[in-house]
Scaffold this active site. Structure first.
Site, mmCIF file in Angstrom:
data_model
loop_
_atom_site.group_PDB
_atom_site.id
_atom_site.type_symbol
_atom_site.label_atom_id
_atom_site.label_comp_id
_atom_site.label_asym_id
_atom_site.label_seq_id
_atom_site.Cartn_x
_atom_site.Cartn_y
_atom_site.Cartn_z
ATOM 1 N NE ARG A 92 -0.472 0.106 4.967
ATOM 2 C CZ ARG A 92 -0.963 0.622 6.086
ATOM 3 N NH1 ARG A 92 -2.136 1.227 6.085
ATOM 4 N NH2 ARG A 92 -0.304 0.545 7.220
ATOM 5 C CE LYS A 112 3.484 3.207 6.438
ATOM 6 N NZ LYS A 112 3.714 2.971 7.902
ATOM 7 C CG ASP A 124 -8.081 -1.364 2.001
ATOM 8 O OD1 ASP A 124 -6.906 -1.072 2.263
ATOM 9 O OD2 ASP A 124 -9.025 -1.118 2.789
ATOM 10 N NE ARG A 175 7.982 5.557 5.461
ATOM 11 C CZ ARG A 175 7.532 4.332 5.741
ATOM 12 N NH1 ARG A 175 6.980 4.082 6.916
ATOM 13 N NH2 ARG A 175 7.610 3.373 4.849
ATOM 14 N NE ARG A 182 11.053 -1.676 3.277
ATOM 15 C CZ ARG A 182 10.080 -1.142 4.011
ATOM 16 N NH1 ARG A 182 9.861 -1.597 5.221
ATOM 17 N NH2 ARG A 182 9.346 -0.163 3.548
ATOM 18 C CG ASP A 264 8.860 -6.745 6.573
ATOM 19 O OD1 ASP A 264 8.957 -7.713 7.340
ATOM 20 O OD2 ASP A 264 7.846 -6.026 6.518
ATOM 21 C CG ASP A 274 7.090 0.321 8.203
ATOM 22 O OD1 ASP A 274 6.741 1.365 7.621
ATOM 23 O OD2 ASP A 274 7.399 -0.715 7.603
#
Length: 501
Positions: A92, A112, A124, A175, A182, A264, A274
């Site tokens: 997403r 995001k 979604d 962001r 990662r 991740d 995150d």
């Protein structure tokens, strides 16, 4: 600034096209700016006034980008709660490109909640206002605390409802990061090497990571030399181990619980990324877990240093094809790099706790053997008393100035605290130095929830702005912000966070 004067490069997509899927953000039905980080925008060379215009909102939501921009969804793998998932990626999210700031530094511009991508895995692709505002305020707090972190440039309401346990207002987070590379990115490239027998992608990813984060890592390594891939992979591994050891020590020192330390969610840059089910400790508790999905306590506060090492071991495994043609020799190189983690973490944490206790370099060598026992006994005391983790250290400085009453009021039985205080005060700690490293204002969980509820339920951002203002100056007491330095009321009860998807 207009949409054509900001340049978004595509270094990631150029370097590792196998890990980049060209994609576009969904058009939000009714975009409206909720918060804009003016100071960060200026640092990036963006005009805050422009970003508040309809054209600026289109830029922020990725629907009207400068010429030459090539937004992509990034592929990566990961170990989620210890289980390997070979295909995760930006389900997403979207990397709009890289901005070069006026100071020459390079920053990813990333969305995001911008809609489903080929990595959405049935989701979604959208995000709700509350979780996106949580990332905004908590990442700003982390930045103010001096902890490496991704940062939020803006949160834009989309006008689209998002269905979770209930219908929620939707939003997009904008962001920035040094990169979004990662541990899971390297794991993905390793899997590609195993599947194809070609390690070229893994080599290019290592080279790209070094170019982004460690361009001066080893000028003596000739990229054309046969030994270069091994030397560069080892140099990158060493750098990531050192960065993550320092980062996680910083988390532990302020009582930050990430909540979902999957591979991740561990960056090669050493930045926190995150902010989903994250929280700060209220009562000190090594077993504190705030994530609704961490039912076994894998990512509890006290487990974070060990899980950091576990994640780095997965990084080392993914680099094995480059670390040596002989498997045993490559494993030996990897283990040698990993062996540096615990000493680096312990050094960073020890230096940090000494600073929190006001024990400056001038104290070193004087009763030095007594310091480890002093620290160990302190944390035993904290665990038993379940004192407020933030206020305890802040009130220690007050005790060093001669008033132990606020500290004693934090615990039910002050007797053990008094005994420990006598030992600690013998070191003549520096209370002014302590106030510079022990925060007074953090994004306390009850205040975060209060602000997010008001923003989500009624659109009132007043509490969010006040909280953000408080945590941007975490070490300073300011009139009118006293409630932002107070512990949660008893009625708040146990705290649970959710990942927002």
């Amino acid at each position: 600034m207009g949409p054509t004067t900001a340049t978004l490069t595509h270094r990631f997509a150029d370097a590792v096209p196998e890990m980049a899927v060209a994609w576009r953000a969904d058009e939000p039905p009714a975009p409206a700016l909720l918060v804009l980080n003016d100071a960060l925008a200026t640092e990036l060379g963006l005009d805050p006034a422009f970003l508040r215009t309809p054209e600026g909102l289109a830029f922020l939501t990725g629907t009207a980008l400068p010429d030459g921009a090539q937004p992509v969804a990034q592929a990566y793998a990961g170990h989620q709660f210890g289980g390997y998932n070979p295909r995760l990626g930006d389900g997403r999210a979207l990397l709009l490109g890289e901005l070069t700031a006026p100071d020459g530094t390079i920053h990813d511009l990333h969305l995001k909640g911008s809609g489903p991508t080929p990595f959405a895995r049935g989701g979604d692709g959208y995000a709700a206002v509350g979780p996106m505002l949580r990332e905004y305020v908590v990442s700003e707090a982390m930045h103010a605390l001096g902890i490496p972190t991704t940062r939020a440039l803006a949160v834009v309401a989309t006008g689209r409802d998002v269905v979770r346990e209930q219908i929620l207002p939707g939003a997009v987070l904008v962001r920035t990061a040094s990169s979004h590379l990662r541990v899971g990115s390297v794991v993905f490239a390793n899997a590609h090497a195993h599947a194809t027998g070609d390690r070229a992608l893994l080599e290019r990813l290592v080279d790209h990571a070094i170019a982004r984060h460690d361009p001066g890592i080893d000028p003596g390594i000739d990229p054309g030399a046969s030994a270069a891939p091994a030397a560069r992979a080892r140099a990158l591994l060493d750098a990531v181990v050192a960065r993550q050891a320092d980062l996680i020590a910083r988390w532990m020192l302020v009582g930050f619980v990430h909540g979902v330390m999957n591979t991740d969610n561990m960056t090669l840059s050493g930045e926190t990324i995150d902010y989903g089910p994250c929280a700060f400790l209220d009562a000190f508790d090594p077993g504190a877990v705030y994530s609704s999905i961490d039912r076994q306590g894998r990512y509890a506060y006290g487990n974070q240093p060990g899980l950091g090492e576990w994640n780095l071991a997965r990084l080392a495994e993914a680099l094995l094809p480059l670390l040596g043609d002989d498997t045993d020799a490559a494993i030996s190189v990897a283990q040698d790099a990993l062996d540096a983690y615990r000493p680096a973490y312990n050094a960073a944490w020890s230096a940090g706790i000494r600073a929190k206790l006001g024990l400056s370099a001038a104290h070193e060598g004087r009763d030095e053997d007594a310091v480890p026992a002093l620290v160990s006994d302190l944390f035993d005391l904290l665990a038993v008393s379940r004192a407020d983790a933030t206020l305890f250290f802040r009130h220690l400085a007050t005790a060093a100035r001669g008033d132990a009453a606020p500290l004693r009021a934090l615990v039910a039985d002050p007797g053990p605290v008094d005994l420990w205080l006598a030992r600690w005060l013998a070191f003549t700690p520096d209370p002014d130095a302590m106030d510079r490293v022990n925060p007074l204002c953090i994004p306390r969980n009850h205040l975060v929830e209060e602000a997010l509820a008001a923003a989500s339920d009624t659109g009132d951002l007043t509490l969010l702005h006040r909280l953000t203002d408080a945590v941007r100056s975490p070490f300073t007491a300011r009139p009118g912000l006293e409630r932002y330095a107070e512990p949660a009321p008893d009625a708040f009860g146990p705290y649970v966070t959710y990942c927002g998807t």
